[in-house]
Design a protein around this motif. Structure first.
Motif, PDB file in Angstrom:
ATOM      1  N   GLY A   1       5.930  -2.694 -17.972  1.00  0.00           N
ATOM      2  CA  GLY A   1       4.520  -2.571 -17.738  1.00  0.00           C
ATOM      3  C   GLY A   1       4.185  -1.186 -17.919  1.00  0.00           C
ATOM      4  N   PRO A   2       3.032  -0.116 -17.876  1.00  0.00           N
ATOM      5  CA  PRO A   2       2.429   0.879 -18.271  1.00  0.00           C
ATOM      6  C   PRO A   2       2.471   1.788 -17.306  1.00  0.00           C
ATOM      7  N   ASN A   3       3.333   2.924 -17.277  1.00  0.00           N
ATOM      8  CA  ASN A   3       2.644   4.182 -16.481  1.00  0.00           C
ATOM      9  C   ASN A   3       1.884   3.512 -15.228  1.00  0.00           C
ATOM     10  N   GLY A   4       2.344   3.500 -13.724  1.00  0.00           N
ATOM     11  CA  GLY A   4       1.694   3.493 -13.024  1.00  0.00           C
ATOM     12  C   GLY A   4       1.333   2.651 -12.938  1.00  0.00           C
ATOM     13  N   SER A   5       2.119   1.525 -13.161  1.00  0.00           N
ATOM     14  CA  SER A   5       1.237   0.383 -12.961  1.00  0.00           C
ATOM     15  C   SER A   5       2.435  -0.972 -11.281  1.00  0.00           C
ATOM     16  N   GLY A   6       2.644   0.179 -11.093  1.00  0.00           N
ATOM     17  CA  GLY A   6       3.841  -0.343  -9.810  1.00  0.00           C
ATOM     18  C   GLY A   6       5.146  -0.385  -9.809  1.00  0.00           C
ATOM     19  N   LYS A   7       5.813  -0.895 -11.212  1.00  0.00           N
ATOM     20  CA  LYS A   7       7.431  -0.996 -11.089  1.00  0.00           C
ATOM     21  C   LYS A   7       8.082  -0.506  -9.911  1.00  0.00           C
ATOM     22  N   THR A   8       7.785   1.143 -10.207  1.00  0.00           N
ATOM     23  CA  THR A   8       8.842   1.503  -8.772  1.00  0.00           C
ATOM     24  C   THR A   8       8.601   1.475  -8.099  1.00  0.00           C
ATOM     25  N   THR A   9       7.559   1.197  -7.254  1.00  0.00           N
ATOM     26  CA  THR A   9       6.300   0.608  -5.660  1.00  0.00           C
ATOM     27  C   THR A   9       7.129  -0.989  -6.038  1.00  0.00           C
ATOM     28  N   LEU A  10       7.489  -0.949  -6.718  1.00  0.00           N
ATOM     29  CA  LEU A  10       8.492  -2.949  -6.461  1.00  0.00           C
ATOM     30  C   LEU A  10       9.347  -3.050  -5.807  1.00  0.00           C
TER      31      LEU A  10
ATOM     32  N   ALA B   1       7.675   4.413   2.960  1.00  0.00           N
ATOM     33  CA  ALA B   1       6.785   4.854   2.290  1.00  0.00           C
ATOM     34  C   ALA B   1       5.350   3.923   2.028  1.00  0.00           C
ATOM     35  N   TYR B   2       6.547   2.423   1.479  1.00  0.00           N
ATOM     36  CA  TYR B   2       6.042   1.528   0.806  1.00  0.00           C
ATOM     37  C   TYR B   2       5.574  -0.010   1.812  1.00  0.00           C
ATOM     38  N   ARG B   3       4.057   0.235   1.786  1.00  0.00           N
ATOM     39  CA  ARG B   3       3.471  -0.783   3.555  1.00  0.00           C
ATOM     40  C   ARG B   3       3.173  -2.101   3.064  1.00  0.00           C
TER      41      ARG B   3
ATOM     42  N   GLU C   1       1.283  -0.704   0.050  1.00  0.00           N
ATOM     43  CA  GLU C   1       0.001  -0.103  -0.386  1.00  0.00           C
ATOM     44  C   GLU C   1       0.558   0.717   0.305  1.00  0.00           C
ATOM     45  N   VAL C   2       0.415   1.999  -1.139  1.00  0.00           N
ATOM     46  CA  VAL C   2       1.161   3.477  -0.810  1.00  0.00           C
ATOM     47  C   VAL C   2      -0.172   4.448  -0.160  1.00  0.00           C
ATOM     48  N   GLU C   3       0.306   5.169   0.521  1.00  0.00           N
ATOM     49  CA  GLU C   3      -0.477   6.680   1.703  1.00  0.00           C
ATOM     50  C   GLU C   3      -2.514   6.089   1.126  1.00  0.00           C
ATOM     51  N   GLU C   4      -2.305   4.458   1.893  1.00  0.00           N
ATOM     52  CA  GLU C   4      -3.436   3.552   1.937  1.00  0.00           C
ATOM     53  C   GLU C   4      -3.999   3.442   0.808  1.00  0.00           C
ATOM     54  N   ARG C   5      -3.446   3.568  -0.065  1.00  0.00           N
ATOM     55  CA  ARG C   5      -3.714   2.357  -1.593  1.00  0.00           C
ATOM     56  C   ARG C   5      -3.562   1.610  -1.361  1.00  0.00           C
ATOM     57  N   GLN C   6      -3.977   0.504  -2.646  1.00  0.00           N
ATOM     58  CA  GLN C   6      -2.821  -0.658  -2.709  1.00  0.00           C
ATOM     59  C   GLN C   6      -2.489  -1.022  -4.490  1.00  0.00           C
ATOM     60  N   VAL C   7      -1.452  -0.606  -4.433  1.00  0.00           N
ATOM     61  CA  VAL C   7      -0.917  -0.621  -5.592  1.00  0.00           C
ATOM     62  C   VAL C   7       0.057  -1.638  -5.880  1.00  0.00           C
ATOM     63  N   LEU C   8       0.322  -2.903  -5.363  1.00  0.00           N
ATOM     64  CA  LEU C   8       0.794  -3.808  -5.855  1.00  0.00           C
ATOM     65  C   LEU C   8      -0.210  -5.156  -4.839  1.00  0.00           C
TER      66      LEU C   8
ATOM     67  N   ASP D   1      15.591   1.264 -11.812  1.00  0.00           N
ATOM     68  CA  ASP D   1      14.720   2.193 -12.546  1.00  0.00           C
ATOM     69  C   ASP D   1      14.980   2.799 -13.970  1.00  0.00           C
ATOM     70  N   GLU D   2      14.361   2.154 -14.953  1.00  0.00           N
ATOM     71  CA  GLU D   2      14.789   3.621 -15.976  1.00  0.00           C
ATOM     72  C   GLU D   2      16.120   3.602 -15.904  1.00  0.00           C
ATOM     73  N   PRO D   3      17.102   2.581 -16.306  1.00  0.00           N
ATOM     74  CA  PRO D   3      17.891   3.263 -16.316  1.00  0.00           C
ATOM     75  C   PRO D   3      18.356   4.473 -17.462  1.00  0.00           C
TER      76      PRO D   3
ATOM     77  N   THR E   1      12.165  -1.434 -17.799  1.00  0.00           N
ATOM     78  CA  THR E   1      12.600  -0.058 -18.833  1.00  0.00           C
ATOM     79  C   THR E   1      10.709   0.134 -19.755  1.00  0.00           C
ATOM     80  N   HIS E   2      11.232   0.939 -20.050  1.00  0.00           N
ATOM     81  CA  HIS E   2      10.126   0.949 -21.578  1.00  0.00           C
ATOM     82  C   HIS E   2       9.984   0.687 -22.518  1.00  0.00           C
ATOM     83  N   THR E   3      11.162   0.962 -23.169  1.00  0.00           N
ATOM     84  CA  THR E   3      11.478   1.098 -24.307  1.00  0.00           C
ATOM     85  C   THR E   3      12.226   0.234 -24.579  1.00  0.00           C
TER      86      THR E   3
ATOM     87  N   PHE F   1      18.344   5.041  -8.793  1.00  0.00           N
ATOM     88  CA  PHE F   1      16.793   6.076  -8.862  1.00  0.00           C
ATOM     89  C   PHE F   1      16.221   6.102 -10.262  1.00  0.00           C
ATOM     90  N   GLN F   2      14.996   5.984 -10.209  1.00  0.00           N
ATOM     91  CA  GLN F   2      14.320   6.627 -11.658  1.00  0.00           C
ATOM     92  C   GLN F   2      14.897   8.680 -10.689  1.00  0.00           C
ATOM     93  N   ARG F   3      14.054   8.804  -9.984  1.00  0.00           N
ATOM     94  CA  ARG F   3      14.545  10.398  -9.719  1.00  0.00           C
ATOM     95  C   ARG F   3      15.113  10.771  -8.654  1.00  0.00           C
TER      96      ARG F   3
HETATM   97  N1  LIG Z   1       5.442   8.000  -2.726  1.00  0.00           N
HETATM   98  C1  LIG Z   1       3.935   7.599  -3.050  1.00  0.00           C
HETATM   99  N2  LIG Z   1       3.192   9.026  -2.502  1.00  0.00           N
HETATM  100  C2  LIG Z   1       1.650   8.529  -3.695  1.00  0.00           C
HETATM  101  N3  LIG Z   1       1.321   7.638  -4.638  1.00  0.00           N
HETATM  102  C3  LIG Z   1       2.106   6.755  -4.761  1.00  0.00           C
HETATM  103  C4  LIG Z   1       3.569   6.898  -4.232  1.00  0.00           C
HETATM  104  N4  LIG Z   1       4.776   5.595  -4.850  1.00  0.00           N
HETATM  105  C5  LIG Z   1       3.417   5.478  -6.308  1.00  0.00           C
HETATM  106  N5  LIG Z   1       2.524   5.665  -5.725  1.00  0.00           N
HETATM  107  C6  LIG Z   1       1.370   5.667  -6.942  1.00  0.00           C
HETATM  108  O1  LIG Z   1       1.151   3.965  -6.648  1.00  0.00           O
HETATM  109  C7  LIG Z   1       1.101   3.636  -8.222  1.00  0.00           C
HETATM  110  C8  LIG Z   1       2.173   2.787  -8.631  1.00  0.00           C
HETATM  111  O2  LIG Z   1       2.877   3.695  -9.023  1.00  0.00           O
HETATM  112  P1  LIG Z   1       4.533   3.687 -10.073  1.00  0.00           P
HETATM  113  O3  LIG Z   1       5.795   4.815  -9.250  1.00  0.00           O
HETATM  114  O4  LIG Z   1       5.046   2.351  -8.831  1.00  0.00           O
HETATM  115  O5  LIG Z   1       4.331   3.288 -11.139  1.00  0.00           O
HETATM  116  P2  LIG Z   1       5.438   3.174 -12.812  1.00  0.00           P
HETATM  117  O6  LIG Z   1       4.994   1.240 -12.586  1.00  0.00           O
HETATM  118  O7  LIG Z   1       6.902   3.175 -11.564  1.00  0.00           O
HETATM  119  O8  LIG Z   1       4.543   3.900 -13.348  1.00  0.00           O
HETATM  120  P3  LIG Z   1       6.319   4.995 -14.146  1.00  0.00           P
HETATM  121  O9  LIG Z   1       6.128   3.704 -15.823  1.00  0.00           O
HETATM  122  O10 LIG Z   1       5.196   5.832 -14.741  1.00  0.00           O
HETATM  123  O11 LIG Z   1       7.627   5.206 -13.559  1.00  0.00           O
HETATM  124  C9  LIG Z   1       0.654   5.289  -9.439  1.00  0.00           C
HETATM  125  O12 LIG Z   1      -0.870   5.397  -9.358  1.00  0.00           O
HETATM  126  C10 LIG Z   1       1.495   6.696  -7.763  1.00  0.00           C
HETATM  127  O13 LIG Z   1       0.748   7.478  -8.465  1.00  0.00           O
END
Ligand SMILES: Nc1ncnc2c1ncn2[C@@H]1O[C@H](COP(=O)(O)OP(=O)(O)OP(=O)(O)O)[C@@H](O)[C@H]1O
Ligand SMILES: [Mg+2]
Lengths: 414, 252
Positions: B40-49, B58-60, B16-23, B163-165, B201-203, B90-92
């Motif tokens: 995986g597409p943008n926002g799919s949770g790659k960076t979260t993993l 922040a990643y609970r 969960e991130v910010e009380e929202r389940q991401v993975l 993360d997206e080197p 990676t995306h590309t 890090f991605q950013r």
């Molecule tokens: N620190 C955070 N605070 C709030 N929301 C977050 C945080 N990290 C990730 N999220 C949310 O979790 C979801 C997954 O984000 P994540 O960064 O893991 O995606 P991603 O697959 O890496 O995307 P991208 O390809 O755009 O980098 C998104 O909806 C994002 O807004």
């Protein structure tokens, strides 16, 4: 010969301000303190009493005098040591101000010309109880590579050490002065009142580094003013890392000459119950004058810090910037950032400020931890970086003690 | 019987991130010396993993666990994971005022002699002008990635999460970043053994420089399929993520 009428004038101004409280900082009852006492001269700084010498080392003084072009040491009210290295003899003067007043007919152009004895009760006290201080002059065109050092020490309990310093950097000259002000470890209470008047000539440059090291029951009231002529540069570095009862100072830099510059760098560390009110006031009068003031304030324990800065532009082509950043490491501490910009009939002058009080960002801590650094060390790395403003010519031992002091509290604050 | 335990094992991981389940119940195993790709597409949770593997608070983790060399590291702070051998580009990465890149490389290498060991690699990363600057402060996209590589080369992790080197990096710089990644992943340069990697990676451009063994597709927080990374990329390029996970290429 000192002029009798001028001395009379100074006395009258001071008499009028005897009971005038300072506009800033807590009021100190000066009647609680005795006048500072006389101390005997020493032949070398090594002959200073051991604990005094150690205190001096901690504020950047080199007791051997190596790597210093000149030295001045004052204990309580007495100038106990002055020296100029042989190779600098015709280039700089370092002596007690009492001696200079005798030698130069009361320094009519420099004595109480930038700071008024009538400013407040502290300047009044210094004028009415004249003791000592240092006189330093750098001769025109001389570039003094090795810093001049001075150390103002208080060794007796419950006294008022008031000093009056005059620094003249003549046209085209360049020097670095390191001044350490501190007390004997046995001194509990007391007050230090320091009057300093700086005259920076045309194209001259002075870097003035001041390190203060006081104690929990000691009050400090410096009163400084600087005048900078055409193309002159004044760099002021101020460092205070130990507790103090109260410290209030607001030096005024008059950038009179065209293209004159003033730079103030301050690192202040509020510990225990310290009440610190510190800033700089720059008046940009000269065409194309420039100023920058950078303050880094760290608040711990129950301290209160006012971190001030005032820029007043009177020239249309003036430009100046204030940069005040603070961190609180304690929920009992209070910190004020008080930037003040004044454009006084200078519609085209550019004045700006950045002030921020904020914690260390979590994502920065985590980033450093991801390289294998424990949390407390990551925080102290960032905190050290926070105060690591570029201070030119800072002696290495001093740089290290800043590092150590900062790391210690940062880690403790967790 | 060698290396029966995967180096990194993710079991039934929900985050969960910010009380929202991401993975959602992610399972993934990476053996020592293996390089995996995460698509995986943008926002799919790659960076979260990746951030969860690194231990960013922040990643609970709400269920499941992360094992490293058989040890459960789920409750472990970031620095201990790094010390065990997990590194991340890090991605950013954040800018850290007052902390120089040189310092960060120094601490990452535990004060060790990264300079001699990897001087050639670092020279190729062209960091001279960056070493004494505040880390990531005003760094360009390519400079940021090169600085991440230098820190990781000093750290020499057993597994590196990239993360997206290649994002924001021009072609010349991709080659430089790719060379650094290879040094981390191949035996002999950074460590005796082959390093493991997980590359987001995306590309897929970076795969022209770095060999990968397995690819995974993450969709809406769930690992949808795995397969040959280049085949997966081709399929995604041709028909998009949704079609890709429905295709027969993957061992579902
Ligand atoms: N620190 C955070 N605070 C709030 N929301 C977050 C945080 N990290 C990730 N999220 C949310 O979790 C979801 C997954 O984000 P994540 O960064 O893991 O995606 P991603 O697959 O890496 O995307 P991208 O390809 O755009 O980098 C998104 O909806 C994002 O807004
Ligand atoms: Mg991402």
């Amino acid at each position: 010969m000192r002029s009798v009428t001028r001395d009379q004038e100074i006395r009258e101004l001071a008499e009028g301000a005897r009971d005038v409280r300072a506009g800033l900082g807590p009021d100190v009852d000066l009647t609680r303190f005795a006048e500072a006492i006389e101390q005997g001269r020493v032949d070398s700084m090594d002959d200073l009493e051991r604990q005094l010498k150690e205190a001096a080392l901690r504020v950047g003084i080199d007791a051997s005098g190596h790597g210093r072009s000149g030295s001045y040491v004052q204990v309580d009210r007495s100038a106990v040591y002055e020296a100029v290295q042989t190779s600098y003899e015709d280039r700089i003067e370092v002596m007690s101000v009492g001696h200079a007043l005798e030698l130069y007919d009361g320094l009519p152009e420099h004595w109480w010309r930038l700071v008024s004895p009538g400013k407040d009760k502290y300047t009044a006290y210094a004028a009415l109880h004249e003791t000592e201080g240092y006189f330093m002059r750098v001769r025109a065109g001389e570039r003094i590579e090795d810093p001049i050092q001075s150390c103002l020490l208080t060794s007796e309990n419950n006294v008022n050490q008031n000093v009056h310093n005059i620094v003249i950097v003549e046209d085209g000259a360049e020097a670095h002065i390191i001044t350490g002000c501190t007390i004997h470890p046995d001194v509990e209470e007391g007050i230090h009142v320091g009057i300093s008047e700086f005259y920076i000539g045309k194209g001259a440059k002075l870097t003035f580094t001041m390190i203060h090291n006081w104690s929990q029951r000691f009050d400090v009231r410096p009163r400084s003013a600087i005048s900078v002529a055409e193309d002159g540069v004044f760099v002021n570095n101020y460092i205070m890392l130990e507790p103090v009862k109260s410290l209030q100072t607001f030096p005024v830099a008059h950038l009179e000459g065209a293209r004159s510059r003033a730079i103030f760098n301050s690192i202040i560390y509020g510990l225990e119950d310290s009440r610190i009110d510190l800033g700089s006031d720059t008046i940009l009068e000269g065409e194309g004058s420039r100023s920058e003031a950078v303050t880094r304030a760290i608040s711990a324990d129950r301290s209160t810090i006012h971190s001030r800065g005032r820029l007043t532009a009177r020239s249309d082509t003036a430009k100046a910037h204030l940069d005040c950043r603070g961190i609180l490491f304690s929920d009992e501490a209070v910190q004020y950032a008080v930037p003040e910009l004044v454009s006084d009939g200078a519609p085209r002058a550019e004045l700006s400020h950045e002030a921020a009080i904020s914690p260390i960002a979590e994502d920065e801590i985590h980033y450093i931890m991801a390289r294998g650094v424990p949390k407390d060390e990551a925080i102290s790395m960032i905190t050290r970086g926070f105060v690591d403003i570029d201070i030119p010519g800072l002696p290495e031992p001093l740089r290290r003690s800043i590092d150590e002091a900062i790391s210690a509290t940062a880690a403790e604050a967790l | 019987m060698e290396d029966v335990i995967p180096l990194l094992e993710i079991e039934d991981l929900s985050v969960e991130v910010e009380e929202r389940q991401v993975l959602f119940s992610v399972n993934l195993a990476i053996g020592a010396g293996e390089t995996h790709v995460l698509l995986g597409p943008n926002g799919s949770g790659k960076t979260t993993l990746l951030n969860t593997i690194m231990g960013l608070p922040a990643y609970r983790v709400t269920s499941g666990r992360i094992l490293f060399g058989g040890t459960d590291i789920t409750p472990m702070p970031i620095d201990e994971r790094a010390k065990l051998g997990i590194g991340m580009a890090f991605q950013r990465p954040p800018a850290v005022r007052g902390v120089k890149l040189r310092q960060l490389i120094h601490v990452a290498g535990d004060g060790g002699g990264m300079e001699e060991r990897l001087s050639g690699l670092v020279r190729n990363l062209d960091l001279d002008r960056l070493m004494d600057r505040d880390v990531n402060m005003g760094f360009s996209g390519g400079e940021t990635k090169r600085s991440e590589m230098a820190q990781l080369l000093a750290q020499a992790p057993a597994i590196t999460l990239f993360d997206e080197p290649e994002s924001g990096v021009d072609l010349d710089n991709i080659a430089v970043v790719g060379e650094a990644m290879n040094a981390l992943l191949k035996p002999g340069t950074v460590a005796e053994r082959k390093g493991a990697g997980l590359i987001v990676t995306h590309t897929g451009h970076i795969l022209e420089y770095v060999n990968a063994d397995v690819g995974h597709v993450l969709l809406n927080g769930k690992l949808a399929c795995q397969g040959n990374p280049l085949d997966l990329l081709e399929e995604i390029g041709r028909s998009g993520y949704q079609k890709c996970v429905e295709c027969a290429l993957c061992d579902q």
